[in-house]
Design a protein around this motif. Structure first.
Motif, mmCIF file in Angstrom:
data_model
loop_
_atom_site.group_PDB
_atom_site.id
_atom_site.type_symbol
_atom_site.label_atom_id
_atom_site.label_comp_id
_atom_site.label_asym_id
_atom_site.label_seq_id
_atom_site.Cartn_x
_atom_site.Cartn_y
_atom_site.Cartn_z
ATOM 1 N N THR A 37 0.752 -1.685 -3.148
ATOM 2 C CA THR A 37 1.027 -1.002 -1.884
ATOM 3 C C THR A 37 0.056 0.160 -1.717
ATOM 4 N N ARG A 49 3.205 5.662 9.190
ATOM 5 C CA ARG A 49 2.936 4.965 7.939
ATOM 6 C C ARG A 49 1.448 4.629 7.816
ATOM 7 N N ASP A 77 4.017 -3.214 1.909
ATOM 8 C CA ASP A 77 4.722 -1.996 2.301
ATOM 9 C C ASP A 77 5.334 -1.273 1.103
#
Length: 234
Positions: A37, A49, A77
């Motif tokens: 990630t 994000r 993610d």
């Protein structure tokens, strides 16, 4: 020799195994880093994000300069990593990309979900890396790498099997971790000590256990065909 460090987040490598990578670098080996990630929830200071993910990737690239490492981002993610065909394919690709003799990875029993899933995937695809019929984008490799799991945050529920003396490279390790500026405030959300202080306390404690000043600790992965060669550790 090729050495691949696989982590769940930017800064995992610098926290847990950068000293070992620096020892390998001293010996003239090739260093590779792969991250599952980009740590794209790891801040309350950014508005999206995407923004924090981009910032943390850049921090990782700066840290990699200290380690002399090439970096590969898988971009799943943060806090949502799952063991799926897609994530397995990505990890297989990363391992084949580095063609490693040694792999350092998160511990599959780490209390952090992303850490645990990363370590689980790495261990469970070891038998897949030479197979030409395995779904992947990188060609199979013929090396049989030794896999070692590095520790958990502040060593919780992790009993070391082997230690690496990082005393002579600890200052460089600290320099590499210092590049992850976004994590100073983020770690304050969880911890009473600063990020760099935690590094010093943990590595000193592992050093105390092993008879060094500073040390990093590992457990070895064992499966027929990929038994660990402890002599490959620096």
């Amino acid at each position: 020799m090729n050495v691949l460090a696989i982590g769940a987040h930017p800064d995992d490598i610098e926290v847990f195994c950068a000293g070992t990578l620096l020892k390998y670098k001293q010996q003239g080996h090739n260093i590779f880093i792969a991250l599952t990630t980009s740590g794209n929830i790891g801040s309350n200071e950014y508005e999206s994000r995407e923004a924090i993910g981009q910032a943390r990737e850049q921090e990782q690239l700066e840290a990699a300069k200290v380690l002399g490492a090439q970096v590969r981002f898988m971009r799943f993610d943060d806090q949502g990593l799952q063991d799926t065909p897609e994530s397995r394919r990505s990890v297989i690709n990363a391992i084949r990309w580095a063609n490693p003799d040694v792999i350092l990875a998160n511990y599959p029993l780490d209390p952090s979900t992303d850490h645990a899933i990363t370590g689980k995937i790495v261990s469970e695809v070891m038998l897949s890396i030479p197979g030409k019929l395995i779904p992947a984008d990188e060609p199979p490799i013929s090396r049989n790498p030794s896999l070692f799991f590095y520790g958990t945050a502040v060593g919780i529920d992790f009993t070391p099997e082997v230690y690496v003396d990082i005393t002579d490279v600890f200052d460089q390790k600290k320099e590499a971790l210092s590049k992850h500026v976004s994590q100073y405030a983020w770690m304050d959300v969880y911890q009473t000590h600063g990020l760099l202080d935690i590094l010093e306390i943990t590595d000193k404690f592992r050093g105390l256990q092993a008879g060094f000043i500073y040390a990093e600790s590992y457990r070895a992965f064992r499966i027929h065909g990929y038994m660990p060669n402890f002599k490959l550790l620096p």
